[in-house]
Design a protein around this motif. Structure first.
Motif: not given
Length: 243
Positions: A149-160
Motif C-alpha cells: 500500500q498504496p501501490s506495489p511499487i512502495m514495497l521496497p520503501f516500506n521494507l526500508i
C-alpha cells in the motif's frame, strides 16, 4: 574510559571449544531482571486478598496501580483498542528501561541501556512484535498486503522503513543514555562534589523520558500495523451514547 559496558568482560565460562564471555552489560541486565522479579513478587504478594477488601493496599501496590493505569490510558489512546493484549509487552519494555536508568544512582551500577547491543535487542524485539500482533489480529495475508500500500511499487520503501525505524529506536535510546553516563563521569573527574549530583538528577529525568518515548513509539508502530478496533473505527454505538 569505556564508552560501552560491552567492552568490559567480567568472566569467561568455558564451554569446550569456546568460552562464553560475561560482559558488564549482561551482568547489569541480570541485575535489573532480578530486581524487577523480586520487586514484582514483593509488591504483588497478597494483592488479591487486599483487592477483595480484606486489607489496605501497600504503597508499592498503589504506586504499581498508578503505573499500570497510566500505561493502560496511553495504550488505549494510541491504539484505539482495549489495552489488555498490549499491556504486558509495552509495560515490560517501559519498566525494564525505566528501572535500568533509575538504578544509575546506585554506585558502581552501569545501565545496560548504555550498551548498543541492549538497545538494538530491544528494538529488534519491537520489530518482531509488530507482525506478531498484526498477524494475530488481521491475519497473515492482510498484514503482508499492507506492504503493497498504496501501490506495489512502495514495497521496497516500506521494507526500508521497517528497518530504519528499528535502527532509530536503538540509536536514540543508546545515544541518550550513553551520553548522560559519559558526561556524568567527566564531571565527577572535574568537580567531584556538586555538579555530578545535578547530572544524576537530570540523568534520572532523562532516563524516565527515554523509557516513556521508547514504549510510546513501540505502541505507535504496533498500533499502525494492527489498525483501530472496529468499535472505534465505526464510531460510537447506541449503547456508548446512552446515559
Amino acid at each position: 574510559m569505556h564508552l560501552s559496558p560491552d567492552s568490559i568482560v567480567l568472566m569467561r565460562i568455558p564451554l569446550g571449544i569456546v568460552d562464553l564471555p560475561i560482559s558488564l552489560t549482561l551482568a547489569m541486565t541480570w541485575c535489573v531482571m532480578a530486581f524487577l522479579t523480586v520487586g514484582a513478587y514483593a509488591i504483588t504478594r497478597g494483592l488479591s486478598v487486599r483487592s477483595a477488601g480484606h486489607g489496605v493496599p501497600t504503597r508499592g501496590q498503589m504506586a504499581l496501580t498508578v503505573i499500570v493505569e497510566l500505561l493502560e490510558d496511553q495504550i488505549g489512546e494510541i491504539s484505539r483498542r482495549k489495552p489488555g493484549p498490549f499491556l504486558p509487552f509495552i509495560g515490560t519494555l517501559f519498566l525494564f528501561i525505566a528501572v535500568s536508568n533509575l538504578l544509575l544512582v546506585v554506585p558502581g551500577f552501569v545501565p545496560p541501556t548504555a550498551s548498543l547491543s541492549t538497545t538494538a535487542a530491544l528494538a529488534i524485539v519491537v520489530l518482531l512484535a509488530v507482525p506478531v500482533f498484526a498477524i494475530g489480529e488481521r491475519g497473515l495475508r492482510a498484514y503482508l498486503a499492507g506492504y503493497l500500500q498504496p501501490s506495489p511499487i512502495m514495497l521496497p520503501f516500506n521494507l526500508i522503513g521497517e528497518a530504519t525505524r528499528t535502527l532509530a529506536l536503538a540509536i536514540r535510546l543508546y545515544g541518550n543514555v550513553m551520553s548522560g553516563t559519559v558526561i556524568a563521569a567527566i564531571l565527577i573527574g572535574l568537580t567531584p562534589l556538586f555538579l555530578p549530583v545535578v547530572m544524576d538528577v537530570l540523568g534520572l529525568i532523562t532516563g524516565m523520558i527515554q523509557a516513556y518515548i521508547f514504549a510510546v513509539l513501540a505502541m505507535v508502530y504496533i498500533a499502525a500495523a494492527v489498525g483501530p478496533e472496529a468499535a472505534h473505527a465505526t464510531g460510537p454505538t447506541t449503547e456508548d451514547t446512552s446515559p
